[in-house]
Write a protein that holds these residues in place. Structure first.
Motif, PDB file in Angstrom:
ATOM      1  N   VAL A 235      62.016   8.171  33.899  1.00 41.82           N
ATOM      2  CA  VAL A 235      61.829   9.494  34.596  1.00 41.82           C
ATOM      3  C   VAL A 235      60.363   9.936  34.416  1.00 41.82           C
ATOM      4  O   VAL A 235      59.521   9.697  33.388  1.00 41.82           O
ATOM      5  CB  VAL A 235      62.696  10.530  33.722  1.00 41.82           C
ATOM      6  N   ARG A 236      60.133  10.296  35.768  1.00 45.80           N
ATOM      7  CA  ARG A 236      58.808  10.575  35.993  1.00 45.80           C
ATOM      8  C   ARG A 236      58.604  12.067  36.556  1.00 45.80           C
ATOM      9  O   ARG A 236      59.246  12.444  37.325  1.00 45.80           O
ATOM     10  CB  ARG A 236      57.880   9.659  36.822  1.00 45.80           C
ATOM     11  N   LEU A 237      57.735  12.782  35.937  1.00 43.45           N
ATOM     12  CA  LEU A 237      57.460  14.075  36.515  1.00 43.45           C
ATOM     13  C   LEU A 237      56.168  14.146  37.109  1.00 43.45           C
ATOM     14  O   LEU A 237      55.081  13.927  36.668  1.00 43.45           O
ATOM     15  CB  LEU A 237      57.633  15.167  35.440  1.00 43.45           C
ATOM     16  N   ALA A 238      56.105  14.865  38.297  1.00 41.65           N
ATOM     17  CA  ALA A 238      54.593  15.045  38.926  1.00 41.65           C
ATOM     18  C   ALA A 238      54.452  16.682  38.713  1.00 41.65           C
ATOM     19  O   ALA A 238      55.114  17.434  39.135  1.00 41.65           O
ATOM     20  CB  ALA A 238      54.808  14.593  40.464  1.00 41.65           C
ATOM     21  N   ARG A 239      53.239  16.792  38.411  1.00 46.93           N
ATOM     22  CA  ARG A 239      52.855  18.109  38.054  1.00 46.93           C
ATOM     23  C   ARG A 239      51.091  18.393  38.636  1.00 46.93           C
ATOM     24  O   ARG A 239      50.464  17.336  38.450  1.00 46.93           O
ATOM     25  CB  ARG A 239      52.801  18.791  36.853  1.00 46.93           C
ATOM     26  N   ASN A 240      50.884  19.500  39.138  1.00 44.14           N
ATOM     27  CA  ASN A 240      49.602  20.000  39.577  1.00 44.14           C
ATOM     28  C   ASN A 240      49.079  21.063  38.912  1.00 44.14           C
ATOM     29  O   ASN A 240      49.845  21.916  38.542  1.00 44.14           O
ATOM     30  CB  ASN A 240      49.216  19.793  40.872  1.00 44.14           C
ATOM     31  N   LEU A 241      47.803  21.352  38.752  1.00 45.34           N
ATOM     32  CA  LEU A 241      47.143  22.379  37.945  1.00 45.34           C
ATOM     33  C   LEU A 241      46.886  23.377  39.234  1.00 45.34           C
ATOM     34  O   LEU A 241      46.255  23.053  40.211  1.00 45.34           O
ATOM     35  CB  LEU A 241      45.782  22.258  37.136  1.00 45.34           C
TER      36      LEU A 241
END
Length: 345
Positions: A16-22
């Motif tokens: 499982v991979r989660l993509a996040r940005n600030l």
């Protein structure tokens, strides 16, 4: 992976991979070097928090400190993406000591949290990824929109930002010529099929990566449940196909496995494509009980160790493709020497 998990005769691994940005930081592809450095420092600092230490023991690696070969080995172990290895500006990875967690910084997105489990454990991988995501979200302000969800560099990841996948070994469905029908049906229920290194990679050695295509309009739980349900059905189809092979074509299948084992054990030259196919045949023989004393763990290790980066690291020399083919055959011979005899029939 070194440890077996549920249904590991068919499902090699679950991810499982989660993509996040600030928020208030440009996406990595638009950021200057100093902006990328700022993001990296902030996320590495969070990685040192007591909360993450409660999850496990972690090591932080700045990609610019590694040479090309060291980065390639991380790719072959599925711990970082080819994208991060090739463009390491402000790039880093926070790795757990058992390599089940890989937190990539300044890949396509600022933060990519990846959890990799052996066998069919996609729900367990999601549980751990969600826990780590909560730790980072407490300390960093994510780019989030009430209507669209998590904002990501690529529009196909907007929403939940989740990409869940299972790596499946499906030789019986290939041999019985059912694979195209199965894969076609998969794409019609919102899932994608790729090779073992993700988008654009070829499905070698009967290894297929099944993942969700949709990240917007469904909850994370719905996405995980859909993938789990479909993968469960594929496992049943593969088991039925293996049973059919043993019933209707046992001698023919056993002959194929023995030939592949003999070639792997004695060949002097072996390219990566042939190695993948022969290893797949032998792995099937192990799982069907036709091949004794070679363990699935050995086969899993060979699938990784025969990749170009691993070969060069193992033999500690820079190789051209011809030398790699010779060294690959040498490594396989050493690994399989004196390990097996055939049973059943």
């Amino acid at each position: 992976m070194k440890h077996d998990g549920p249904d590991s005769d068919i499902v090699i691994s679950s991810r499982v991979r989660l993509a996040r940005n600030l928020r208030r930081h440009p996406f990595p592809m638009l950021a200057t070097s100093s902006q990328s450095e700022e993001v990296m420092k902030q996320l590495i600092e969070i990685g040192k928090s007591d909360q993450l230490a409660q999850v496990g023991k972690f090591e932080t690696i700045v990609l610019s400190d590694l040479n090309e070969l060291e980065r390639r080995v991380l790719v072959e172990k599925h711990l970082i993406s080819p994208n991060l290895a090739n463009d390491s500006r402000g790039g880093a990875v926070i790795l757990s000591d058992n390599e089940s967690v890989s937190i990539m910084i300044n890949e396509e997105d600022h933060l990519r949290i990846q959890c990799l489990y052996p066998g069919f454990q996609v729900q367990e991988a999601w549980g751990l990824a969600g826990r780590i995501d909560n730790i980072f979200e407490e300390k960093a302000e994510y780019a989030f929109d009430e209507k669209f969800g998590y904002l990501t560099t690529c529009p196909t990841n907007v929403g939940t930002g989740i990409r869940a996948s299972v790596m499946m070994h499906l030789p019986a469905l290939v041999l019985t010529q059912q694979i195209n029908r199965i894969l076609s049906a998969i794409t019609q229920v919102g899932l994608a099929v790729r090779g073992q290194y993700g988008e654009g990679s070829e499905a070698l050695g009967n290894l297929f990566q099944i993942s969700n295509q949709i990240t917007l309009g469904q909850s994370e739980t719905e996405i995980i449940d859909n993938l789990y349900g479909v993968a469960k059905q594929i496992i049943e189809h593969e088991r039925a196909a293996r049973s059919r092979l043993l019933t209707e074509s046992r001698l023919k299948v056993e002959d194929r496995i023995k030939r592949s084992y003999g070639i792997l054990k004695y060949a002097a030259i072996m390219d990566s494509k042939e190695a993948s196919q022969r290893l797949s045949d032998v792995r099937l023989g192990v799982d069907l009980g036709l091949l004794q004393e070679v363990t699935p763990t050995v086969m899993n290790e060979l699938m990784v160790m025969t990749q170009p980066g691993f070969l060069q690291q193992t033999f500690k020399e820079k190789m051209n493709p011809e030398t790699r083919d010779v060294r690959r055959a040498e490594l396989i011979r050493k690994q399989l020497r004196g390990q097996t005899e055939f049973g059943g029939a």
